[in-house]
Design a protein around this motif. Structure first.
Motif, PDB file in Angstrom:
ATOM      1  N   LEU A 198       4.830  56.091 -21.262  1.00  0.00           N
ATOM      2  CA  LEU A 198       4.247  55.177 -20.667  1.00  0.00           C
ATOM      3  C   LEU A 198       4.568  53.909 -19.383  1.00  0.00           C
ATOM      4  O   LEU A 198       3.271  53.463 -19.665  1.00  0.00           O
ATOM      5  CB  LEU A 198       4.384  54.306 -22.335  1.00  0.00           C
ATOM      6  CG  LEU A 198       4.036  55.754 -23.787  1.00  0.00           C
ATOM      7  CD1 LEU A 198       4.525  54.326 -25.215  1.00  0.00           C
ATOM      8  CD2 LEU A 198       2.277  55.175 -23.797  1.00  0.00           C
ATOM      9  N   ILE A 199       5.525  54.476 -19.254  1.00  0.00           N
ATOM     10  CA  ILE A 199       5.559  53.207 -18.192  1.00  0.00           C
ATOM     11  C   ILE A 199       4.706  53.780 -17.456  1.00  0.00           C
ATOM     12  O   ILE A 199       4.236  52.338 -16.256  1.00  0.00           O
ATOM     13  CB  ILE A 199       7.197  53.424 -17.930  1.00  0.00           C
ATOM     14  CG1 ILE A 199       8.041  52.487 -19.301  1.00  0.00           C
ATOM     15  CG2 ILE A 199       7.811  52.640 -17.114  1.00  0.00           C
ATOM     16  CD1 ILE A 199       9.756  52.526 -19.142  1.00  0.00           C
ATOM     17  N   ALA A 200       4.942  55.318 -16.596  1.00  0.00           N
ATOM     18  CA  ALA A 200       4.356  55.278 -16.129  1.00  0.00           C
ATOM     19  C   ALA A 200       2.783  55.211 -16.156  1.00  0.00           C
ATOM     20  O   ALA A 200       2.099  54.840 -15.256  1.00  0.00           O
ATOM     21  CB  ALA A 200       4.340  57.881 -15.435  1.00  0.00           C
ATOM     22  N   LEU A 201       2.124  55.096 -17.309  1.00  0.00           N
ATOM     23  CA  LEU A 201       0.040  54.429 -17.140  1.00  0.00           C
ATOM     24  C   LEU A 201       0.928  53.335 -17.243  1.00  0.00           C
ATOM     25  O   LEU A 201      -0.621  53.034 -16.510  1.00  0.00           O
ATOM     26  CB  LEU A 201       0.692  55.071 -18.908  1.00  0.00           C
ATOM     27  CG  LEU A 201      -1.469  54.970 -18.732  1.00  0.00           C
ATOM     28  CD1 LEU A 201      -1.812  55.572 -18.421  1.00  0.00           C
ATOM     29  CD2 LEU A 201      -1.451  55.572 -21.142  1.00  0.00           C
ATOM     30  N   GLY A 202       1.695  52.663 -17.391  1.00  0.00           N
ATOM     31  CA  GLY A 202       1.929  51.299 -17.118  1.00  0.00           C
ATOM     32  C   GLY A 202       1.100  50.716 -15.719  1.00  0.00           C
ATOM     33  O   GLY A 202       0.404  49.873 -15.611  1.00  0.00           O
ATOM     34  N   ILE A 203       2.061  51.323 -15.199  1.00  0.00           N
ATOM     35  CA  ILE A 203       2.456  51.239 -14.009  1.00  0.00           C
ATOM     36  C   ILE A 203       1.405  51.658 -12.752  1.00  0.00           C
ATOM     37  O   ILE A 203       0.271  50.684 -12.012  1.00  0.00           O
ATOM     38  CB  ILE A 203       3.079  52.112 -13.256  1.00  0.00           C
ATOM     39  CG1 ILE A 203       5.051  51.763 -13.387  1.00  0.00           C
ATOM     40  CG2 ILE A 203       3.456  51.871 -11.282  1.00  0.00           C
ATOM     41  CD1 ILE A 203       5.967  52.012 -13.103  1.00  0.00           C
ATOM     42  N   ALA A 204       0.452  52.460 -13.056  1.00  0.00           N
ATOM     43  CA  ALA A 204      -0.794  52.854 -12.895  1.00  0.00           C
ATOM     44  C   ALA A 204      -2.590  51.802 -13.123  1.00  0.00           C
ATOM     45  O   ALA A 204      -3.239  51.480 -12.333  1.00  0.00           O
ATOM     46  CB  ALA A 204      -1.042  54.733 -13.265  1.00  0.00           C
ATOM     47  N   ILE A 205      -2.195  51.370 -14.241  1.00  0.00           N
ATOM     48  CA  ILE A 205      -3.553  50.200 -15.142  1.00  0.00           C
ATOM     49  C   ILE A 205      -2.915  49.150 -13.938  1.00  0.00           C
ATOM     50  O   ILE A 205      -3.663  48.417 -13.835  1.00  0.00           O
ATOM     51  CB  ILE A 205      -2.495  50.612 -16.903  1.00  0.00           C
ATOM     52  CG1 ILE A 205      -3.011  51.579 -17.041  1.00  0.00           C
ATOM     53  CG2 ILE A 205      -3.658  48.778 -16.493  1.00  0.00           C
ATOM     54  CD1 ILE A 205      -2.960  51.024 -18.349  1.00  0.00           C
ATOM     55  N   VAL A 206      -1.802  48.890 -14.129  1.00  0.00           N
ATOM     56  CA  VAL A 206      -1.638  47.898 -12.909  1.00  0.00           C
ATOM     57  C   VAL A 206      -1.440  48.078 -11.486  1.00  0.00           C
ATOM     58  O   VAL A 206      -2.883  46.705 -10.804  1.00  0.00           O
ATOM     59  CB  VAL A 206       0.478  47.302 -12.716  1.00  0.00           C
ATOM     60  CG1 VAL A 206       0.371  45.975 -11.594  1.00  0.00           C
ATOM     61  CG2 VAL A 206       0.615  46.480 -14.023  1.00  0.00           C
ATOM     62  N   ASN A 207      -1.984  48.808 -11.032  1.00  0.00           N
ATOM     63  CA  ASN A 207      -2.192  49.978  -9.339  1.00  0.00           C
ATOM     64  C   ASN A 207      -3.758  49.482  -9.571  1.00  0.00           C
ATOM     65  O   ASN A 207      -4.272  49.414  -8.057  1.00  0.00           O
ATOM     66  CB  ASN A 207      -1.471  50.783  -9.307  1.00  0.00           C
ATOM     67  CG  ASN A 207       0.109  50.129  -8.221  1.00  0.00           C
ATOM     68  OD1 ASN A 207      -0.383  49.691  -7.633  1.00  0.00           O
ATOM     69  ND2 ASN A 207       0.791  50.594  -9.642  1.00  0.00           N
ATOM     70  N   ILE A 208      -4.756  49.797 -10.656  1.00  0.00           N
ATOM     71  CA  ILE A 208      -5.658  49.848 -10.546  1.00  0.00           C
ATOM     72  C   ILE A 208      -6.425  48.275 -10.351  1.00  0.00           C
ATOM     73  O   ILE A 208      -7.064  48.169  -9.313  1.00  0.00           O
ATOM     74  CB  ILE A 208      -6.236  49.714 -12.009  1.00  0.00           C
ATOM     75  CG1 ILE A 208      -6.462  51.050 -12.718  1.00  0.00           C
ATOM     76  CG2 ILE A 208      -8.509  49.559 -12.146  1.00  0.00           C
ATOM     77  CD1 ILE A 208      -6.624  51.262 -14.129  1.00  0.00           C
TER      78      ILE A 208
END
Length: 256
Positions: A198-208
């Motif tokens: 979930l943390i990795a997913l959150g980082i990916a979402i921020v980078n969108i």
């Protein structure tokens, strides 16, 4: 006769504090050069560094009264004066006297918020902030500027939105509304594998699109305190963040 130990300053945590202070100073310089996107990034970098200095001090057992005072002064520059000056330079000057009044109200509320935080440290429930924390208030103001700059929306079109946002962020800092502090999150404890995913997913979402995502998150956080306050009020629970815990010795006897 035992030799007196010389008093000194711990380098490691204060390096993070100085770096956070530089982030606020850099933000002001960038605003003076009309690079408002970089000014916002400077404030966000200061936020990250500010969140680390206290943790580093606790982890390395290098807490000190000097470090606490240095941290407060750094916060006043990075999350008080810098956002107010950036907002004024960006568009609040277009509102005339109302613009600098809004900028001053924000700056003054940040100072009051930090002073109250320092004197209430021993009695406030550590799980909650009393009022919106100054880094989050700074993120609301500079995050909006960052987003509008990225979307290429003319400053003059959003002057009064900036005016309202500066007043909202400033005044919310000095309310008694509770905002979750995340200080009870234990970083040393083991967590399920799904948490890392979930943390990795959150980082990916921020980078969108960092401006949209970051500003959106802080808008939600900036409203969350009022939601918690209303929920507690509706349930008939205490809305004060003055600690009711009796687990720690220095909190016993505060609530009779």
């Amino acid at each position: 006769m035992p030799r007196k130990r010389r008093k000194g300053i711990y380098v490691l945590p204060n390096l993070f504090t100085l770096a956070a202070l530089f982030g606020g100073f850099y933000a002001v310089v960038m605003a003076m050069n009309n690079r408002f996107d970089l000014a916002a990034v400077g404030v966000f970098c200061a936020m990250v560094l500010d969140s680390l200095d206290g943790r580093v001090a606790r982890m390395t057992n290098t807490q000190s009264a000097f470090g606490e005072q240095m941290d407060s002064l750094s916060d006043m520059v990075s999350f008080g004066a810098a956002p107010a000056l950036i907002a004024y330079e960006w568009t609040l000057r277009e509102a005339g006297r109302w613009g600098w009044i809004a900028a001053f109200v924000y700056c003054a509320c940040a100072a009051l918020r930090l002073a109250r935080f320092n004197v209430n440290t021993g009695v406030v429930d550590k799980r909650w902030f009393q009022g919106l924390p100054s880094p989050a208030a700074a993120a609301l103001v500079t995050g909006f500027i960052w987003l509008m700059t990225e979307l290429e929306i003319p400053r003059a079109d959003v002057t009064w939105i900036m005016f309202v946002l500066a007043l909202y962020a400033g005044l919310t800092m000095v309310t008694n509304v509770p905002f979750y502090s995340f200080k009870d999150v234990q970083m040393k404890k083991s967590v399920p594998f799904v948490v890392i995913v979930l943390i990795a997913l959150g980082i990916a979402i921020v980078n969108i699109h960092p401006p949209i995502v970051m500003f959106g998150l802080f808008v939600l956080y900036g409203l969350s305190g009022y939601a918690v306050y209303a929920w507690r009020k509706a349930k008939g629970r205490p809305t004060s963040v003055i600690s009711t815990s009796t687990d720690e010795p220095d909190e016993r006897g505060l609530h009779k």
